[in-house]
Design a protein around this motif. Sequence first.
Motif, PDB file in Angstrom:
ATOM      1  N   LEU A 370       0.834  -1.210   0.000  1.00  0.00           N
ATOM      2  CA  LEU A 370       0.000   0.000   0.000  1.00  0.00           C
ATOM      3  C   LEU A 370       0.867   1.258   0.000  1.00  0.00           C
ATOM      4  O   LEU A 370       0.555   2.245  -0.661  1.00  0.00           O
ATOM      5  CB  LEU A 370      -0.957  -0.018   1.203  1.00  0.00           C
ATOM      6  CG  LEU A 370      -2.023  -1.139   1.173  1.00  0.00           C
ATOM      7  CD1 LEU A 370      -2.880  -1.104   2.435  1.00  0.00           C
ATOM      8  CD2 LEU A 370      -2.913  -1.035  -0.059  1.00  0.00           C
ATOM      9  N   ARG A 371       2.001   1.187   0.715  1.00  0.00           N
ATOM     10  CA  ARG A 371       2.905   2.361   0.719  1.00  0.00           C
ATOM     11  C   ARG A 371       3.494   2.572  -0.671  1.00  0.00           C
ATOM     12  O   ARG A 371       3.616   3.696  -1.159  1.00  0.00           O
ATOM     13  CB  ARG A 371       4.019   2.142   1.744  1.00  0.00           C
ATOM     14  CG  ARG A 371       3.579   2.664   3.105  1.00  0.00           C
ATOM     15  CD  ARG A 371       4.633   2.658   4.188  1.00  0.00           C
ATOM     16  NE  ARG A 371       6.009   2.556   3.774  1.00  0.00           N
ATOM     17  CZ  ARG A 371       6.913   1.771   4.363  1.00  0.00           C
ATOM     18  NH1 ARG A 371       6.551   1.011   5.376  1.00  0.00           N
ATOM     19  NH2 ARG A 371       8.161   1.758   3.956  1.00  0.00           N
ATOM     20  N   ALA A 372       3.877   1.473  -1.308  1.00  0.00           N
ATOM     21  CA  ALA A 372       4.443   1.567  -2.662  1.00  0.00           C
ATOM     22  C   ALA A 372       3.402   2.153  -3.617  1.00  0.00           C
ATOM     23  O   ALA A 372       3.719   2.982  -4.477  1.00  0.00           O
ATOM     24  CB  ALA A 372       4.890   0.187  -3.135  1.00  0.00           C
ATOM     25  N   LEU A 373       2.159   1.728  -3.444  1.00  0.00           N
ATOM     26  CA  LEU A 373       1.098   2.247  -4.318  1.00  0.00           C
ATOM     27  C   LEU A 373       0.893   3.740  -4.100  1.00  0.00           C
ATOM     28  O   LEU A 373       0.739   4.503  -5.059  1.00  0.00           O
ATOM     29  CB  LEU A 373      -0.206   1.495  -4.053  1.00  0.00           C
ATOM     30  CG  LEU A 373      -0.306   0.137  -4.750  1.00  0.00           C
ATOM     31  CD1 LEU A 373      -1.465  -0.674  -4.187  1.00  0.00           C
ATOM     32  CD2 LEU A 373      -0.493   0.345  -6.254  1.00  0.00           C
ATOM     33  N   ALA A 374       0.912   4.164  -2.816  1.00  0.00           N
ATOM     34  CA  ALA A 374       0.726   5.595  -2.524  1.00  0.00           C
ATOM     35  C   ALA A 374       1.825   6.410  -3.203  1.00  0.00           C
ATOM     36  O   ALA A 374       1.557   7.458  -3.807  1.00  0.00           O
ATOM     37  CB  ALA A 374       0.728   5.821  -1.008  1.00  0.00           C
ATOM     38  N   ALA A 375       3.071   5.900  -3.148  1.00  0.00           N
ATOM     39  CA  ALA A 375       4.192   6.631  -3.768  1.00  0.00           C
ATOM     40  C   ALA A 375       4.000   6.705  -5.278  1.00  0.00           C
ATOM     41  O   ALA A 375       4.196   7.759  -5.899  1.00  0.00           O
ATOM     42  CB  ALA A 375       5.510   5.937  -3.422  1.00  0.00           C
ATOM     43  N   ALA A 376       3.600   5.592  -5.875  1.00  0.00           N
ATOM     44  CA  ALA A 376       3.432   5.561  -7.336  1.00  0.00           C
ATOM     45  C   ALA A 376       2.297   6.492  -7.760  1.00  0.00           C
ATOM     46  O   ALA A 376       2.407   7.223  -8.751  1.00  0.00           O
ATOM     47  CB  ALA A 376       3.149   4.130  -7.791  1.00  0.00           C
ATOM     48  N   ILE A 377       1.204   6.483  -7.000  1.00  0.00           N
ATOM     49  CA  ILE A 377       0.039   7.308  -7.352  1.00  0.00           C
ATOM     50  C   ILE A 377       0.411   8.800  -7.280  1.00  0.00           C
ATOM     51  O   ILE A 377      -0.003   9.602  -8.110  1.00  0.00           O
ATOM     52  CB  ILE A 377      -1.162   6.952  -6.440  1.00  0.00           C
ATOM     53  CG1 ILE A 377      -1.660   5.537  -6.767  1.00  0.00           C
ATOM     54  CG2 ILE A 377      -2.293   7.966  -6.612  1.00  0.00           C
ATOM     55  CD1 ILE A 377      -2.634   4.954  -5.760  1.00  0.00           C
ATOM     56  N   ASP A 378       1.237   9.152  -6.265  1.00  0.00           N
ATOM     57  CA  ASP A 378       1.686  10.548  -6.149  1.00  0.00           C
ATOM     58  C   ASP A 378       2.389  11.020  -7.409  1.00  0.00           C
ATOM     59  O   ASP A 378       2.281  12.177  -7.794  1.00  0.00           O
ATOM     60  CB  ASP A 378       2.668  10.667  -4.975  1.00  0.00           C
ATOM     61  CG  ASP A 378       1.934  11.022  -3.698  1.00  0.00           C
ATOM     62  OD1 ASP A 378       0.730  11.349  -3.785  1.00  0.00           O
ATOM     63  OD2 ASP A 378       2.546  10.945  -2.626  1.00  0.00           O
ATOM     64  N   ASP A 379       3.123  10.105  -8.034  1.00  0.00           N
ATOM     65  CA  ASP A 379       3.879  10.486  -9.235  1.00  0.00           C
ATOM     66  C   ASP A 379       3.017  10.472 -10.496  1.00  0.00           C
ATOM     67  O   ASP A 379       3.496  10.831 -11.571  1.00  0.00           O
ATOM     68  CB  ASP A 379       5.062   9.514  -9.442  1.00  0.00           C
ATOM     69  CG  ASP A 379       6.089   9.663  -8.336  1.00  0.00           C
ATOM     70  OD1 ASP A 379       6.078  10.714  -7.676  1.00  0.00           O
ATOM     71  OD2 ASP A 379       6.876   8.726  -8.132  1.00  0.00           O
ATOM     72  N   CYS A 380       1.786   9.982 -10.398  1.00  0.00           N
ATOM     73  CA  CYS A 380       0.923   9.888 -11.590  1.00  0.00           C
ATOM     74  C   CYS A 380      -0.433  10.534 -11.299  1.00  0.00           C
ATOM     75  O   CYS A 380      -1.471   9.842 -11.316  1.00  0.00           O
ATOM     76  CB  CYS A 380       0.725   8.424 -11.993  1.00  0.00           C
ATOM     77  SG  CYS A 380       2.264   7.542 -12.244  1.00  0.00           S
TER      78      CYS A 380
END
Length: 570
Positions: A370-380
């Motif tokens: 979930l943390r990895a997803l939050a980081a990826a979503i921030d960049d997109c």
Amino acid sequence: MPEPREYPGIGVGSTAAVGPCARFAAPPAAPADEPVPSGAEAIAAAGAALAEALEQVSAELRAAAAEHPGETLGDVLSATAEMADDPALADRAARIIAEGNGPANAMTKAVAEFAAMLTGIGGYLAERVTDLNSVRDRTVARLLGPATPGLRTIDEPAVVIAHELTPADTSSLDMTKVIALVTEVGGPTSHTAIIARQLGLPCVVRAAGATQIPEGALVAVDGARGSVVVAPDEATREAIVRRMERHRALATDTAPGATSDGHPIQLLANIGGVADARSAAGKAVEGVGLFRTEFVFLDAAAEPGVAEQAGIYREVLKAFTGRKVVVRTLDAGADKPLAYANPAHESNPALGQRAYRLVRSVPHLMEHQLRALAAAIDDCPDTEAWVMAPMISTAGEAADFRRRADEAGLGTRARIGVMVEVPAVALCADQVLQHVDFVSIGTNDLAQYTMAADRELGALSDLIDRWQPAVLRLVEATARAGAASGTPVGVCGESASDPLMALVLCGLGITSLSMSTPAVPAVRFALRHTSLATCRAMARAAIDAPDAAAAVSAVQELLDPRVREAMSLD
Ligand code: PEP
Ligand code: MG
């Protein structure tokens, strides 16, 4: 002209093709009269020769992988190279040499032992036996001489027929010349099938005896029927040409999914990784309805770090800038065990600690993902991100997933949902929906758990039929709860890819359908030629039918003749 002869098998996809057969050469077997090394020095030399051959095979596979960066094929080739690098395999083979075997025979025996182990575990790992055998064949070929097995050039468009086709084999083919794939072994989720689906090639697996077909013979391969016909008659050939023309014509319509009277229903893609995402992004879909994240990590021995995961998710989200992507958290277990996640042994893994349930034993996996997803979503920021958990069983679990997502910072970045795959959740959908922004029905597992029939077991396919009224009633209950609360209810199981069923799902109130991209045009066409009222009448007829076969017939009765013609195999 020879008599037509049919080799039935398991069909993959809905396309068909006719062309000359190009047989993939059988790999050399270890010779029965291979010299056995005697004395410590000879044994050590044989062990060294084997180790060197394995090294060369690994290097060859890595070089082939480098030619397919970011593609599923490249990932699979790298994973196959890792098998060649496995010290346990080399050690076992060295011991077998010391027990009185030549290196080629020792390699064959060691691989047989490892293969038996993988087969015993079953599911996805059992299908990796193909890759292991490919390492064996290449190593044996190197030990016996300079030739690499199976490699061949195809000069003209051809139907490739092989006993077994490994990803390494596939990488050696000029796929622009391949018009269909046929293998004697393998299953619907084997690599040959996956690659065929991705490329939209007709494919038949488990066509027993197909390698007996003479080189150059004309064959018709029909993925929808699961048949390989040698020397097909004119009527068969013409029917295939007509069908493929219709198929191509359907794909020219790229409008968003809607019924004939404009009721919208999103058409989305199911993907398993970055390469799939890039390929699906070029198609007329409104986004991704199911990103099976576990597919990315099936070969990983240890949990990939947060940064590595974020990099992968970012690539997928980026490919769909301006569209929607539904990411599913790890659905590890049952037929898709992950080495670092699932318990070593469970007597009923499909009913065990799989998917969301892993929060009980290894909660850090969900937290990291979930943390990895939050980081990826921030960049997109320009991709509409939705995140859902598989195999939820209670409203409490849905609330728990929402809490974990919020803690990871996803609550403000994405819409949070859960899958409906367990009958208990469909029955209590109103309670579950209080905690989430959307749900997506996994009809594959919902059918398995409703009908108490293993989805991998061909012998029970009548029970697990997507048309079983009991399954449809649970879909209806979920859709009704969604409509009452204004919550989107999608379907991302195989049901969504069946044009006839898609009409029923639309009639039941489903708001989006997610499927493999080649299935989209036919579903779009069926919806476009059917009104919402007819979809509703079809849904009622299917729900009220006494069994699956009666449900299909009842819906077909209401079908527009243009859709019937488009779906015809003749
Ligand atoms: C399903 O169960 O329908 C689903 C979409 O999930 P999977 O097939 O990956 O289990
Ligand atoms: Mg599922």
